[in-house]
Design a protein around this motif. Structure first.
Motif, PDB file in Angstrom:
ATOM      1  N   PHE A  44       0.827  -1.314   0.008  1.00 12.58           N
ATOM      2  CA  PHE A  44      -0.037  -0.135   0.208  1.00 12.58           C
ATOM      3  C   PHE A  44       0.908   1.091  -0.180  1.00 12.58           C
ATOM      4  CE2 PHE A  44      -2.865  -3.023   1.492  1.00 12.58           C
ATOM      5  CZ  PHE A  44      -3.978  -2.659   1.018  1.00 12.58           C
ATOM      6  N   LEU A  45       1.789   1.158   0.533  1.00 11.74           N
ATOM      7  CA  LEU A  45       2.741   2.389   1.012  1.00 11.74           C
ATOM      8  C   LEU A  45       3.663   2.492  -0.501  1.00 11.74           C
ATOM      9  CD1 LEU A  45       4.249   4.684   2.494  1.00 11.74           C
ATOM     10  CD2 LEU A  45       6.021   2.927   3.254  1.00 11.74           C
ATOM     11  N   ILE A  46       3.741   1.771  -1.216  1.00 13.40           N
ATOM     12  CA  ILE A  46       4.445   1.781  -2.560  1.00 13.40           C
ATOM     13  C   ILE A  46       3.503   2.545  -3.248  1.00 13.40           C
ATOM     14  CG2 ILE A  46       5.321   0.683  -4.727  1.00 13.40           C
ATOM     15  CD1 ILE A  46       6.185  -1.546  -2.736  1.00 13.40           C
ATOM     16  N   SER A  72      -8.689  -0.004   4.117  1.00 21.19           N
ATOM     17  CA  SER A  72      -8.826   1.074   5.294  1.00 21.19           C
ATOM     18  C   SER A  72      -8.190   0.711   6.552  1.00 21.19           C
ATOM     19  CB  SER A  72     -10.397   1.002   5.466  1.00 21.19           C
ATOM     20  OG  SER A  72     -10.522   1.914   6.860  1.00 21.19           O
ATOM     21  N   ARG A  73      -7.917  -0.705   6.789  1.00 23.50           N
ATOM     22  CA  ARG A  73      -7.267  -1.219   7.786  1.00 23.50           C
ATOM     23  C   ARG A  73      -5.418  -0.818   7.539  1.00 23.50           C
ATOM     24  NH1 ARG A  73     -10.722  -5.158   7.686  1.00 23.50           N
ATOM     25  NH2 ARG A  73      -9.439  -6.583   6.348  1.00 23.50           N
ATOM     26  N   ALA A  74      -5.036  -1.125   6.330  1.00 22.23           N
ATOM     27  CA  ALA A  74      -3.560  -0.785   5.865  1.00 22.23           C
ATOM     28  C   ALA A  74      -3.365   0.738   6.003  1.00 22.23           C
ATOM     29  CB  ALA A  74      -3.265  -1.339   4.615  1.00 22.23           C
ATOM     30  N   GLU A  79      -0.992   5.264   8.856  1.00 21.78           N
ATOM     31  CA  GLU A  79      -1.006   6.712   9.496  1.00 21.78           C
ATOM     32  C   GLU A  79      -0.441   6.611  10.869  1.00 21.78           C
ATOM     33  OE1 GLU A  79      -5.037   9.060   7.677  1.00 21.78           O
ATOM     34  OE2 GLU A  79      -5.241   6.930   8.918  1.00 21.78           O
ATOM     35  N   ARG A  80      -0.749   5.487  11.656  1.00 22.61           N
ATOM     36  CA  ARG A  80      -0.457   5.184  12.960  1.00 22.61           C
ATOM     37  C   ARG A  80       1.455   5.119  12.891  1.00 22.61           C
ATOM     38  NH1 ARG A  80      -4.400   1.565  13.590  1.00 22.61           N
ATOM     39  NH2 ARG A  80      -3.116  -0.112  13.022  1.00 22.61           N
ATOM     40  N   MET A  81       1.700   4.676  12.088  1.00 25.42           N
ATOM     41  CA  MET A  81       3.263   4.755  11.782  1.00 25.42           C
ATOM     42  C   MET A  81       3.836   5.974  11.375  1.00 25.42           C
ATOM     43  SD  MET A  81       4.089   0.938  10.198  1.00 25.42           S
ATOM     44  CE  MET A  81       2.986   0.412   9.659  1.00 25.42           C
ATOM     45  N   ASN A  82       2.971   7.189  11.041  1.00 16.45           N
ATOM     46  CA  ASN A  82       3.462   8.285  10.374  1.00 16.45           C
ATOM     47  C   ASN A  82       4.027   8.187   9.165  1.00 16.45           C
ATOM     48  OD1 ASN A  82       2.371   9.845  12.637  1.00 16.45           O
ATOM     49  ND2 ASN A  82       4.101   9.231  13.791  1.00 16.45           N
ATOM     50  N   ALA A  99      -1.343  11.016   1.112  1.00 22.36           N
ATOM     51  CA  ALA A  99      -0.007  11.232   0.752  1.00 22.36           C
ATOM     52  C   ALA A  99       0.989  10.708   1.639  1.00 22.36           C
ATOM     53  CB  ALA A  99       0.044  12.663   0.409  1.00 22.36           C
ATOM     54  N   ALA A 100       2.166  10.173   1.092  1.00 21.50           N
ATOM     55  CA  ALA A 100       3.250   9.868   1.691  1.00 21.50           C
ATOM     56  C   ALA A 100       3.972  11.190   2.538  1.00 21.50           C
ATOM     57  CB  ALA A 100       4.382   9.127   0.757  1.00 21.50           C
ATOM     58  N   GLU A 101       4.304  10.920   3.696  1.00 22.78           N
ATOM     59  CA  GLU A 101       5.123  11.676   4.364  1.00 22.78           C
ATOM     60  C   GLU A 101       6.469  11.773   3.754  1.00 22.78           C
ATOM     61  OE1 GLU A 101       4.360  13.621   6.718  1.00 22.78           O
ATOM     62  OE2 GLU A 101       2.195  13.087   7.114  1.00 22.78           O
TER      63      GLU A 101
END
Length: 149
Positions: A44-46, A72-74, A79-82, A99-101
């Motif tokens: 998902f992050l990719i 939604s869970r991912a 988000e929790r991992m910032n 959006a990616a940090e």
């Protein structure tokens, strides 16, 4: 053309071996992005990092072929991992984009550079023509698979 592959062609086995090896190598290096990042959430992050102008959660689910609740869970985990945040959608004031940090984008860029370097070592004794042919064949394989999906 539709045809059965000869029994001697273990293409599916070789593809599975390669995918497994890539996954194992990825898992070993995910901690550099975030200690709690798992492989599924990494995918998902990719997609989020690659979406330069952000991406809606529904688009993310569709892109990865998962149910919206899975996405939604991912997303909540990221988000929790910032690693990602929600930003206003410029086209719809009621909606948000993911959006990616900046730190996540930087860490993913380093991860990808490391992956390219490793692949370079794997292919060190291949000619440019062999690499080009293999790349073309993989693109064709992926395109054919996407047409069937």
């Amino acid at each position: 053309m539709n045809r059965d592959l000869p029994d001697l062609v273990d293409l599916d086995v070789e593809l599975a071996r390669f995918v497994r090896r890539v996954r194992v190598q990825s898992l070993r290096r995910l901690e550099k992005i975030h200690p709690q990042l798992d492989y599924g959430t990494f995918l998902f992050l990719i997609i989020i990092c690659d979406a330069v102008n952000g991406i809606r959660g529904s688009e993310l689910a569709e892109t990865l072929g998962v149910h919206k609740s899975t996405a939604s869970r991912a997303i909540a985990s990221l988000e929790r991992m910032n690693l990602v945040s929600r930003v206003p959608d410029p086209d719809d004031g009621r909606a948000h984009l993911l959006a990616a940090e900046p730190e996540a984008a930087r860490a993913l860029a380093e991860y990808r550079a490391s992956s390219r370097a490793r692949l370079g070592r794997i292919l060190a004794d291949w000619s440019y023509e062999e690499i080009e042919a293999f790349s073309g064949s993989m693109a064709r394989l992926n395109n054919s698979a996407e047409e069937l999906d």
